[in-house]
Write a protein that holds these residues in place. Structure first.
Motif, short mmCIF file in Angstrom:
data_model
loop_
_atom_site.label_atom_id
_atom_site.label_comp_id
_atom_site.label_asym_id
_atom_site.label_seq_id
_atom_site.Cartn_x
_atom_site.Cartn_y
_atom_site.Cartn_z
N ARG A 163 0.85 -1.18 0.00
CA ARG A 163 0.00 0.00 0.00
C ARG A 163 0.89 1.24 0.00
NH1 ARG A 163 0.00 2.64 4.85
NH2 ARG A 163 0.24 1.45 6.80
N ALA A 164 0.28 2.39 -0.24
CA ALA A 164 1.03 3.65 -0.27
C ALA A 164 1.24 4.18 1.14
CB ALA A 164 0.27 4.68 -1.10
N PHE A 165 2.33 4.90 1.31
CA PHE A 165 2.64 5.58 2.57
C PHE A 165 1.59 6.64 2.86
CE2 PHE A 165 4.71 9.05 4.89
CZ PHE A 165 5.35 8.38 5.92
N ARG A 166 1.20 6.78 4.14
CA ARG A 166 0.24 7.79 4.56
C ARG A 166 0.94 8.81 5.45
NH1 ARG A 166 -3.75 3.31 7.06
NH2 ARG A 166 -1.84 3.21 8.30
N PRO A 167 1.27 9.99 4.89
CA PRO A 167 1.96 11.02 5.68
C PRO A 167 1.17 11.36 6.94
CG PRO A 167 1.97 11.62 3.36
CD PRO A 167 1.05 10.44 3.49
N GLY A 168 1.89 11.43 8.06
CA GLY A 168 1.26 11.73 9.33
C GLY A 168 0.83 10.50 10.08
N ALA A 169 0.32 9.49 9.38
CA ALA A 169 -0.14 8.26 10.03
C ALA A 169 0.96 7.21 10.12
CB ALA A 169 -1.34 7.69 9.28
N ASP A 170 1.83 7.16 9.11
CA ASP A 170 2.86 6.11 9.06
C ASP A 170 4.24 6.58 9.50
OD1 ASP A 170 1.23 4.01 8.07
OD2 ASP A 170 1.36 4.84 6.04
N ASP A 171 4.39 7.86 9.83
CA ASP A 171 5.71 8.43 10.08
C ASP A 171 6.48 7.66 11.16
OD1 ASP A 171 4.33 10.24 8.50
OD2 ASP A 171 5.21 12.00 9.45
N GLU A 172 5.87 7.49 12.31
CA GLU A 172 6.57 6.89 13.45
C GLU A 172 6.95 5.44 13.17
OE1 GLU A 172 5.88 6.12 18.27
OE2 GLU A 172 4.53 7.45 17.14
N ALA A 173 5.99 4.68 12.62
CA ALA A 173 6.28 3.26 12.34
C ALA A 173 7.35 3.13 11.26
CB ALA A 173 5.00 2.55 11.90
N TRP A 174 7.29 4.02 10.25
CA TRP A 174 8.30 3.93 9.19
C TRP A 174 9.69 4.28 9.72
CZ3 TRP A 174 11.84 7.23 7.06
CH2 TRP A 174 12.55 6.70 5.97
N LEU A 175 9.80 5.31 10.55
CA LEU A 175 11.10 5.67 11.10
C LEU A 175 11.69 4.53 11.91
CD1 LEU A 175 10.42 9.38 12.14
CD2 LEU A 175 12.22 8.63 10.57
N ALA A 176 10.87 3.84 12.68
CA ALA A 176 11.35 2.70 13.47
C ALA A 176 11.84 1.59 12.54
CB ALA A 176 10.25 2.19 14.39
N LEU A 177 11.09 1.32 11.47
CA LEU A 177 11.50 0.30 10.50
C LEU A 177 12.78 0.71 9.80
CD1 LEU A 177 11.16 -2.19 8.73
CD2 LEU A 177 9.51 -0.90 7.35
N ASN A 178 12.87 1.97 9.41
CA ASN A 178 14.08 2.47 8.74
C ASN A 178 15.31 2.29 9.63
OD1 ASN A 178 15.36 4.21 6.54
ND2 ASN A 178 15.79 5.42 8.36
N THR A 179 15.16 2.56 10.92
CA THR A 179 16.28 2.40 11.85
C THR A 179 16.71 0.94 11.94
OG1 THR A 179 15.56 4.31 13.15
CG2 THR A 179 17.00 2.72 14.25
N ARG A 180 15.73 0.03 11.98
CA ARG A 180 16.08 -1.40 12.04
C ARG A 180 16.73 -1.86 10.74
NH1 ARG A 180 10.83 -1.58 14.05
NH2 ARG A 180 10.02 -2.65 12.19
#
Length: 308
Positions: A163-180
């Protein structure tokens, strides 16, 4: 950077540039990039150059008539890790020592180790780096692929959807995934919320081209392929595999390959592009092998030099 005869240009140092000076530096960078076939500043430097609050030292070289002949950006945001530096010299004012003068200015501004990128691995940059005692520490390859050639169909693991990224809704989860996903990466794995927000605000950002792989049953993010389109007056449009990451817990299931091909299909079918590029560390042999298996080939190299 460029090694040459002593310069007569004036080199000045400032902690902040006026908007007109920023515009001059950006115009100089475009001229240098057009002449060399590789832009002298990466995205990180360009974002910081346009941000008046970003801690940095700006070095400008000017001819006697006031023409900006060179610019160096010194990132001072992490003193403990040293400074990052990039510089460019106007193509019409080369071979007069401007690059060397700017490089010495970078060293004077640094209180610790220095990391400097030479985009395009230009021979003059290598010669100057050797002269000043820098060592070749890291190579980033730019790979390219035609999108006219056939693309394999994305084959997602069972229970995974895109699915497409949802600005504002996915920010925190994506940053955590990016760090991992990039825990060992010297730049990407250190992204903070401000880094993400800056890119979401860029004119090129398109949420439809920011693909997330999601575990259907739980909604957990497992991977992503963030695409980008480069549009520059006078140049052909080209897509980019901007960032591609997979949660380490999801490795081995073919998710990285599926995300790659899904993003390439988006750039071809939704954006109408016929070519794509990406950047990958030379040391990341598994990623290089993955990209080469799906049709990418080496285009040019970018070298990181270090001192101290």
């Amino acid at each position: 950077m460029s090694s040459a005869e002593p310069t007569t240009d004036r080199v000045a140092r400032a902690d902040r540039l006026a908007p007109a000076e920023v515009a001059e530096a950006l115009a100089l960078a475009r001229l240098a990039g057009d002449a060399d076939g590789a832009d002298p500043f990466d995205e990180h430097t360009l974002l910081r150059l346009r941000d008046p609050e970003a801690p940095a030292v700006h070095l400008t070289a000017r001819a006697t008539d006031g023409t900006l002949t060179g610019y160096a950006h010194v990132d001072t945001s992490d003193p403990a890790a040293g400074v990052g530096a990039e510089l460019a010299v106007h193509p019409a004012y080369r071979r007069r020592g401007t690059g060397r003068a700017l490089a010495r200015g970078v060293l004077a501004a640094a209180s610790g180790p220095v990391r400097a990128w030479a985009h395009g691995d230009h021979p003059s940059a290598a010669a100057l780096a050797v002269d000043l005692g820098f060592t070749r520490a890291r190579v980033l390859w730019q790979l390219r692929r035609s999108l006219a050639a056939a693309l394999p169909a994305p084959r997602l693991p069972d229970g995974v959807v895109l699915r497409a990224f949802r600005p504002g809704a996915d920010d925190e989860a994506w940053l955590a995934l990016n760090t991992r996903a990039f825990a060992a990466h010297p730049e990407q794995g250190r992204w903070a919320p401000a880094d993400l927000r800056a890119r979401l605000a860029e004119p090129w950002f398109d949420p439809a081209g920011f693909l997330l792989a999601v575990e259907e049953a739980s909604g957990r993010l497992l991977g992503f392929h963030w695409t980008k389109v480069h549009e520059r007056p006078g140049s052909a449009r080209i897509g980019e595999v901007y960032v591609l990451g997979v949660d380490p817990a999801a490795h081995g299931g073919g998710l990285g390959r599926a995300l790659t091909t899904a993003g390439l299909a988006h750039l071809r079918d939704a954006r109408g592009l016929d070519r794509v590029m990406l950047y990958v560390d030379e040391s990341n042999t598994s990623a290089v092998a993955l990209y080469e298996r799906i049709g990418f080939a080496r285009w040019c190299g970018h070298v990181n030099y270090q001192l101290g």
